[in-house]
Scaffold this active site. Structure first.
Site, PDB file in Angstrom:
ATOM      1  N   ASP A  86     -27.757  60.724  -5.641  1.00 36.08           N
ATOM      2  CA  ASP A  86     -27.634  59.409  -6.473  1.00 36.08           C
ATOM      3  C   ASP A  86     -29.281  59.841  -7.048  1.00 36.08           C
ATOM      4  OD1 ASP A  86     -27.916  57.445  -7.893  1.00 36.08           O
ATOM      5  OD2 ASP A  86     -29.709  56.544  -6.924  1.00 36.08           O
ATOM      6  N   SER A  87     -30.170  59.420  -7.948  1.00 36.26           N
ATOM      7  CA  SER A  87     -31.068  60.042  -8.792  1.00 36.26           C
ATOM      8  C   SER A  87     -32.482  59.801  -8.432  1.00 36.26           C
ATOM      9  CB  SER A  87     -30.703  59.619 -10.128  1.00 36.26           C
ATOM     10  OG  SER A  87     -31.055  58.256 -10.551  1.00 36.26           O
ATOM     11  N   GLY A  96     -31.023  59.462 -17.060  1.00 36.75           N
ATOM     12  CA  GLY A  96     -30.466  58.650 -17.858  1.00 36.75           C
ATOM     13  C   GLY A  96     -30.669  59.545 -19.497  1.00 36.75           C
ATOM     14  N   CYS A 110     -24.126  57.863  -8.357  1.00 37.98           N
ATOM     15  CA  CYS A 110     -24.733  57.397  -9.282  1.00 37.98           C
ATOM     16  C   CYS A 110     -23.895  57.570 -10.664  1.00 37.98           C
ATOM     17  CB  CYS A 110     -25.599  58.712  -9.605  1.00 37.98           C
ATOM     18  SG  CYS A 110     -26.452  59.137 -10.870  1.00 37.98           S
ATOM     19  N   THR A 138     -25.178  58.354 -14.436  1.00 37.81           N
ATOM     20  CA  THR A 138     -25.177  59.113 -15.088  1.00 37.81           C
ATOM     21  C   THR A 138     -24.257  60.651 -14.409  1.00 37.81           C
ATOM     22  OG1 THR A 138     -26.837  58.624 -15.986  1.00 37.81           O
ATOM     23  CG2 THR A 138     -26.690  60.779 -16.183  1.00 37.81           C
ATOM     24  N   GLU A 179     -37.403  51.957  -8.947  1.00 39.46           N
ATOM     25  CA  GLU A 179     -38.293  53.083  -8.244  1.00 39.46           C
ATOM     26  C   GLU A 179     -39.251  52.411  -7.869  1.00 39.46           C
ATOM     27  OE1 GLU A 179     -37.133  55.579  -7.024  1.00 39.46           O
ATOM     28  OE2 GLU A 179     -34.300  55.708  -7.770  1.00 39.46           O
ATOM     29  N   CYS A 198     -25.254  51.739 -13.449  1.00 41.91           N
ATOM     30  CA  CYS A 198     -26.037  52.210 -13.816  1.00 41.91           C
ATOM     31  C   CYS A 198     -26.510  51.669 -12.033  1.00 41.91           C
ATOM     32  CB  CYS A 198     -27.376  52.105 -14.122  1.00 41.91           C
ATOM     33  SG  CYS A 198     -28.628  52.998 -12.747  1.00 41.91           S
ATOM     34  N   HIS A 212     -29.309  51.622  -9.921  1.00 41.19           N
ATOM     35  CA  HIS A 212     -30.122  51.007  -9.274  1.00 41.19           C
ATOM     36  C   HIS A 212     -30.085  49.521  -9.743  1.00 41.19           C
ATOM     37  CE1 HIS A 212     -31.511  55.047  -9.458  1.00 41.19           C
ATOM     38  NE2 HIS A 212     -32.956  54.631  -9.313  1.00 41.19           N
TER      39      HIS A 212
END
Length: 266
Positions: free
Chosen positions: A9-10, A42, A72, A74, A151, A183, A185
């Site tokens: 994941d990012s 993103g 993720c 994206t 984050e 997403c 997150h």
């Protein structure tokens, strides 16, 4: 020796998928890599996201994973099919499972999608949803501020409530009865999002459906682990290990976890 399921994941968002997988498959071992140093993905173009996704993939493949979950949205939109074609292990993303879960939940075929700019511009969710049900109507909304709220560890704060209310206002005037958290997150903001959208709107976390797909694929490929061998989860980040650990410990309830710092790219 156990082989791990790899998650990329990012940042910390993919931990929402890990949590659901570990609920359903407690004997499985997890290797997780969050590219926090280059988060968010993103706003980046598709080619750059694909490059970063391959760097994360190769890092975990080199550590002997038996399956890859691109946790993720994206990255799934940018690179899933290329990676799936080139690896000889099972690879899944989070967009198809999230779409299936939303179609099970909707009563009026009007679905909202919250995502990063990259995911929304890719049209990956409308394509997936309409591929499964041509009658569905989709309203997509980019929520670029959500990732930074998560984050930074502010996902339970008054700041989070303000950002959610401001970002989701355009959806309040639509007739959607289901919202996809597009997403990974965003599930950390799910209680606030549910409160803002109200009781008449189902809020879909694709993690549960993704975990079910992970289980089915492992079973199909005869890769399920039911042994009682010692489990050694490993967590890697390109950013701050302390911030990652604070969020991961809260979300996964792993008080003794260790997080390793790594570098990717040049």
């Amino acid at each position: 020796m156990k082989q791990a399921i790899g998650f990329i994941d990012s940042g910390v968002g993919g931990l929402t998928v890990v949590r659901e997988v570990l609920k359903q498959l407690p004997h499985e071992q997890v290797y997780y890599l969050g590219d926090t140093a280059r988060c968010p993905y993103g706003p980046r173009d598709k080619e750059e996201v694909a490059k970063f996704t391959w760097e994360m993939t190769n890092f975990l493949v080199d550590r002997g994973i038996k399956m890859l979950v691109i946790a993720c949205n994206t990255a799934t939109a940018a690179a899933l099919y290329d990676i799936r074609e080139k690896l000889d292990i099972p690879v899944i993303g989070v967009i198809q499972p999230g779409s299936r879960a939303a179609l099970k939940a909707t009563r009026n075929n009007k679905i909202g999608v919250l995502g990063t700019l990259g995911t929304v511009e890719s049209m990956a969710y409308p394509t997936a949803l309409k591929g499964l049900n041509r009658r569905v109507e989709v309203d997509s909304l980019a929520c670029p501020k959500f990732v930074s709220v998560v984050e930074s560890g502010e996902y339970k704060s008054a700041i989070a409530k303000k950002v959610v209310a401001e970002s989701l206002l355009p959806l309040k005037s639509t007739k959607i009865d289901t919202v996809i958290l597009g997403c990974t997150h965003y599930p950390l903001l799910k209680p606030i999002i549910e409160n803002f959208m109200g009781d008449g709107v189902a809020v879909i976390n694709s993690g549960e459906e993704t975990a079910s797909e992970v289980s089915a694929l492992l079973d199909y490929h005869n890769l399920l682990d039911a042994t009682d061998e010692e489990i050694e989860h490993r967590f890697f980040t390109t950013g701050s290990t302390q911030i990652f650990k604070d969020i991961a410990k809260d979300w996964l309830n792993m008080p003794d976890m260790t997080v390793e710092h790594i570098k990717l790219g040049k």
